[in-house]
Design an enzyme around this catalytic site. Structure first.
Site, short mmCIF file in Angstrom:
data_model
loop_
_atom_site.label_atom_id
_atom_site.label_comp_id
_atom_site.label_asym_id
_atom_site.label_seq_id
_atom_site.Cartn_x
_atom_site.Cartn_y
_atom_site.Cartn_z
N THR A 232 2.87 -1.44 -8.12
CA THR A 232 3.63 -2.20 -7.12
C THR A 232 4.29 -3.50 -7.60
OG1 THR A 232 2.04 -1.35 -5.52
CG2 THR A 232 3.45 -3.09 -4.75
N ARG B 112 1.16 11.39 0.24
CA ARG B 112 0.29 10.22 0.45
C ARG B 112 1.14 8.96 0.59
NH1 ARG B 112 -0.44 5.15 -2.49
NH2 ARG B 112 -2.58 4.45 -2.21
N ASP C 12 -0.45 1.39 1.08
CA ASP C 12 -0.36 0.18 1.89
C ASP C 12 1.04 -0.44 1.89
OD1 ASP C 12 -1.03 -0.31 -0.97
OD2 ASP C 12 -0.52 -2.36 -0.38
N GLY D 283 -2.31 -3.54 -5.23
CA GLY D 283 -3.68 -3.11 -5.48
C GLY D 283 -3.96 -1.77 -4.85
N GLY E 207 -4.29 0.85 -2.47
CA GLY E 207 -3.71 0.96 -1.13
C GLY E 207 -4.69 1.31 -0.04
N1 GLY Z 1 -0.58 -0.59 -3.65
C1 GLY Z 1 0.16 0.56 -3.82
C2 GLY Z 1 -0.46 1.79 -3.37
O1 GLY Z 1 -1.67 1.89 -3.35
O2 GLY Z 1 0.25 2.69 -3.04
#
Ligand code: GLY
Length: 314
Positions: A171, A199, A202, A223, A225
């Site tokens: 990210t 999927r 976050d 981090g 998600g």
């Molecule tokens: N933080 C990105 C994800 O877990 O998709």
């Protein structure tokens, strides 16, 4: 109220290997400079965070746009959110394919639809309607992403949960406050390597991957998600600030809470409505850079803070 504009970006919290350390630092510094030049020229926080994240999406060192990680099928599915602290309007996309800059597409959802998030097939169709350029998946995929994906397939018999180990890319994001005191956040990702097809993490979820509210401040997170969503990490930081904690205390507090409560690790950047800012992470490393009054500050390892004298605007 006279506010000095502030630009802050991150390139993902994870165990960044030494061979990507320097390029990660350069990448976040360039993105921060681009966003700050917009703010310094009177541009809005929204424009600054979008532009900074576009730079990160175009840089294949980071897990977003070009450089995104691969899902279980070896395909690329992208998530992003942008949020305007003045109106609380957000635009988000999830599971989109074949687009270089999901953050700009997310802003179009905010500005051109009555909705907050578009996903999958509908999002892809809307992108076509907007005339957003479609690019072949292979243009988004890097050698490093293929290697990470192959590691999963090689070790899948012996490793039960690689998803929360900090071993994989994660990210990008930006937060800003402009000279009018408006805050904004933007977050963009390819998610986590070998995620199930469909999927959604976050990053595009309001309050988890980002949140912006002129009454408090703006946050972008990175981090694991599934952990970040459980504690609505971005909003949690702002909640602690509303309780009187400083941005640094709130950032540390929220990440500590996530670690203790759900065993999740990550990182974040935050700027407050009064122009205070902080970065924090519970992973091994997170590349970040911020600019205030022309002074560039950046770091990668815990506790690290380098400064560079004011640079000419780009
Ligand atoms: N933080 C990105 C994800 O877990 O998709």
């Amino acid at each position: 109220m006279d506010i000095n504009p502030i630009m802050l970006v991150h390139g993902g919290a994870w165990a960044i290997p030494d061979d990507l350390a320097e390029s990660s630092k350069i990448g976040v510094k360039n993105a921060a400079k681009c966003g700050y030049s917009i703010l310094a020229n009177g541009g809005s926080a929204m424009q600054a965070v979008e532009s900074a994240v576009r730079i990160l999406e175009d840089n294949n060192v980071f897990d977003a746009g070009h450089g995104a990680v691969l899902n279980a099928d070896g395909d690329v599915e992208l998530d992003a959110i942008i949020m305007d602290g003045k109106t609380l309007a957000a635009g988000a996309v999830s599971c989109i394919k074949n687009i270089s800059n999901p953050i700009t597409f997310a802003r179009s959802i905010l500005e051109k639809t009555p909705h907050t998030m578009l996903t999958g097939e509908g999002a892809n169709r809307f992108a076509e309607k907007l005339g957003i350029a479609r690019i072949p998946t292979k243009e988004l995929v890097t050698e490093h992403a293929i290697q990470e994906w192959e590691k999963y397939h090689k070790y899948k018999q012996s490793v039960t949960n690689l998803f929360n180990t900090e071993k994989v890319h994660d990210t990008v994001g930006a937060v800003a406050i402009d000279s009018e005191g408006n805050v904004a956040c933007a977050t963009s990702t390819g998610g986590i390597t070998n995620k199930m097809v469909g999927r959604v993490g976050d990053s595009p979820i309001i309050g988890s991957g980002g949140y912006a509210d002129n009454l408090v401040g703006a946050v972008s997170t990175t981090g694991h998600g599934e952990s970040i969503m459980k504690v609505t990490l971005a909003r949690l930081v702002l909640f602690y600030m509303e309780q009187g904690e400083t941005p640094q205390e709130s950032a540390d507090h929220a990440l500590e809470y996530m670690k203790n409560r759900v065993h999740g690790r990550g990182g974040l950047i935050v700027v407050s409505k009064t122009g205070k800012w902080a970065t924090s992470f519970t992973t091994q490393r997170m590349a970040w850079a911020g600019i205030e009054e022309g002074l560039l500050t950046y770091g990668l390892n815990p506790g690290e803070k380098f400064q560079e004298p004011p640079a000419p605007l780009i």
